[in-house]
Design a protein around this motif. Sequence first.
Motif, mmCIF file in Angstrom:
data_model
loop_
_atom_site.group_PDB
_atom_site.id
_atom_site.type_symbol
_atom_site.label_atom_id
_atom_site.label_comp_id
_atom_site.label_asym_id
_atom_site.label_seq_id
_atom_site.Cartn_x
_atom_site.Cartn_y
_atom_site.Cartn_z
ATOM 1 N N THR A 1 0.737 -1.091 -0.263
ATOM 2 C CA THR A 1 -0.057 -0.026 -0.110
ATOM 3 C C THR A 1 0.923 1.074 -0.182
ATOM 4 O O THR A 1 1.729 1.514 0.782
ATOM 5 C CB THR A 1 -0.942 0.116 1.405
ATOM 6 N N LEU A 2 0.516 2.026 -0.872
ATOM 7 C CA LEU A 2 1.193 3.490 -0.958
ATOM 8 C C LEU A 2 0.317 4.618 -0.360
ATOM 9 O O LEU A 2 0.812 5.165 0.650
ATOM 10 C CB LEU A 2 1.658 3.788 -2.408
ATOM 11 N N ILE A 3 -0.961 4.724 -1.064
ATOM 12 C CA ILE A 3 -1.721 5.675 -0.404
ATOM 13 C C ILE A 3 -3.341 5.145 -0.375
ATOM 14 O O ILE A 3 -3.490 4.250 -1.176
ATOM 15 C CB ILE A 3 -1.712 6.733 -1.597
ATOM 16 N N TYR A 4 -3.837 5.535 0.711
ATOM 17 C CA TYR A 4 -5.312 5.381 0.699
ATOM 18 C C TYR A 4 -6.239 6.744 0.976
ATOM 19 O O TYR A 4 -5.517 7.712 1.424
ATOM 20 C CB TYR A 4 -5.618 4.329 1.734
ATOM 21 N N SER A 5 -7.494 6.529 0.910
ATOM 22 C CA SER A 5 -8.070 7.766 1.035
ATOM 23 C C SER A 5 -7.648 8.971 0.054
ATOM 24 O O SER A 5 -7.553 10.008 1.127
ATOM 25 C CB SER A 5 -8.379 8.059 2.693
ATOM 26 N N THR A 6 -7.435 8.726 -0.950
ATOM 27 C CA THR A 6 -6.767 10.042 -1.943
ATOM 28 C C THR A 6 -5.541 10.168 -1.517
ATOM 29 O O THR A 6 -4.712 10.460 -2.504
ATOM 30 C CB THR A 6 -7.720 11.179 -1.679
ATOM 31 N N ASN A 7 -4.987 10.578 -0.235
ATOM 32 C CA ASN A 7 -3.728 11.410 -0.014
ATOM 33 C C ASN A 7 -3.089 10.749 1.111
ATOM 34 O O ASN A 7 -2.247 11.544 1.513
ATOM 35 C CB ASN A 7 -3.910 12.728 -0.234
ATOM 36 N N THR A 8 -3.773 9.743 1.871
ATOM 37 C CA THR A 8 -2.888 9.443 3.108
ATOM 38 C C THR A 8 -1.721 8.252 2.666
ATOM 39 O O THR A 8 -2.091 7.159 2.220
ATOM 40 C CB THR A 8 -3.960 8.906 3.991
ATOM 41 N N ARG A 9 -0.588 8.610 3.164
ATOM 42 C CA ARG A 9 0.410 7.745 2.912
ATOM 43 C C ARG A 9 0.583 6.535 3.935
ATOM 44 O O ARG A 9 0.155 6.996 5.368
ATOM 45 C CB ARG A 9 1.825 8.493 2.844
ATOM 46 N N SER A 10 0.365 5.353 3.418
ATOM 47 C CA SER A 10 0.732 4.341 4.345
ATOM 48 C C SER A 10 2.065 4.392 5.104
ATOM 49 O O SER A 10 2.891 4.993 4.792
ATOM 50 C CB SER A 10 0.417 2.932 3.598
ATOM 51 N N SER A 11 2.105 3.835 6.184
ATOM 52 C CA SER A 11 3.335 3.803 7.044
ATOM 53 C C SER A 11 4.436 3.246 6.380
ATOM 54 O O SER A 11 4.517 2.129 5.550
ATOM 55 C CB SER A 11 2.963 2.753 8.465
ATOM 56 N N GLY A 12 5.410 4.249 6.574
ATOM 57 C CA GLY A 12 6.949 3.729 6.050
ATOM 58 C C GLY A 12 7.036 4.162 4.479
ATOM 59 O O GLY A 12 8.074 4.090 3.925
ATOM 60 N N VAL A 13 5.729 4.626 4.018
ATOM 61 C CA VAL A 13 5.901 5.175 2.228
ATOM 62 C C VAL A 13 6.585 6.459 2.503
ATOM 63 O O VAL A 13 6.402 7.409 3.005
ATOM 64 C CB VAL A 13 4.734 5.088 1.837
ATOM 65 N N PRO A 14 7.776 6.497 1.472
ATOM 66 C CA PRO A 14 8.387 7.849 1.498
ATOM 67 C C PRO A 14 7.490 8.948 0.878
ATOM 68 O O PRO A 14 6.533 8.691 0.229
ATOM 69 C CB PRO A 14 9.688 7.356 0.682
ATOM 70 N N ASP A 15 7.866 10.202 1.253
ATOM 71 C CA ASP A 15 6.897 11.315 0.813
ATOM 72 C C ASP A 15 7.224 11.538 -0.689
ATOM 73 O O ASP A 15 6.716 12.681 -1.171
ATOM 74 C CB ASP A 15 7.159 12.602 1.714
#
Lengths: 120, 110
Positions: free
Chosen positions: B48-62
């Motif tokens: 998982t990278l992104i959920y709910s449009t723009n929430t980054r999953s834990s540990g995903v770089p910005d």
Amino acid sequence: EVQLVQSGAEVKKPGESLKISCKGSGYSFSSYCVAWVRQMPGKGLEWMGIIYPGDSDTRYSPSFQGQVTISADKSISTAYLQWSSLKASDTAMYYCARPAYSGFYSIDNWGQGTLVTVSS
Amino acid sequence: QTVVTQEPSFAVSPGGTVTLTCGLSSGSVSTSYYPSWYQQTPGQAPRTLIYSTNTRSSGVPDRFSGSILGNKAALTITGAQADDESDYYCVLYMGSGISVFGGGTKLTVL
């Protein structure tokens, strides 16, 4: 830490039945849905359906309605995907997944996958 | 049934920026579809990278960000790296507990 651990690979013959599992840990299993996702060899991800273990409310994608059954046993924090009569076309990797929130969307956590092979 | 559309393939240069999109065969994507994005390399479970449009999953770089651009959901990768070469899938929530995945985008970094 949220973890979803799936049962091992299966090799079955056409017409046989099968039930695969997905055990959740590190969270309140009853409070979060569990979704099932299919990936046929060399193909993309397909949403199959989702269950809320708290009350067993289950929703199916139209493509999978009547083809599989999704269930859950909250007493052992385990969700299931089952077939009553497998076909060769059911050969695929199957993933369980959990949303980030207590709802039907925003999948965040994934199981490692269960490979199902159906061959005569 | 509504079809979720993604570019079949895309290429980006190392260090470059790429925006992948996720649309509908009919209509516009909004935040009400809770668009989510996943990265998958061969033989691995989706990440998982992104959920709910723009929430980054834990540990995903910005370097990875999600948004709505026009009538589509978008995943933007900045500073592309070699290990970003993967398949990327979006999923949209259609309501009544049902979601639909897009066909996926194969991203090449070259």
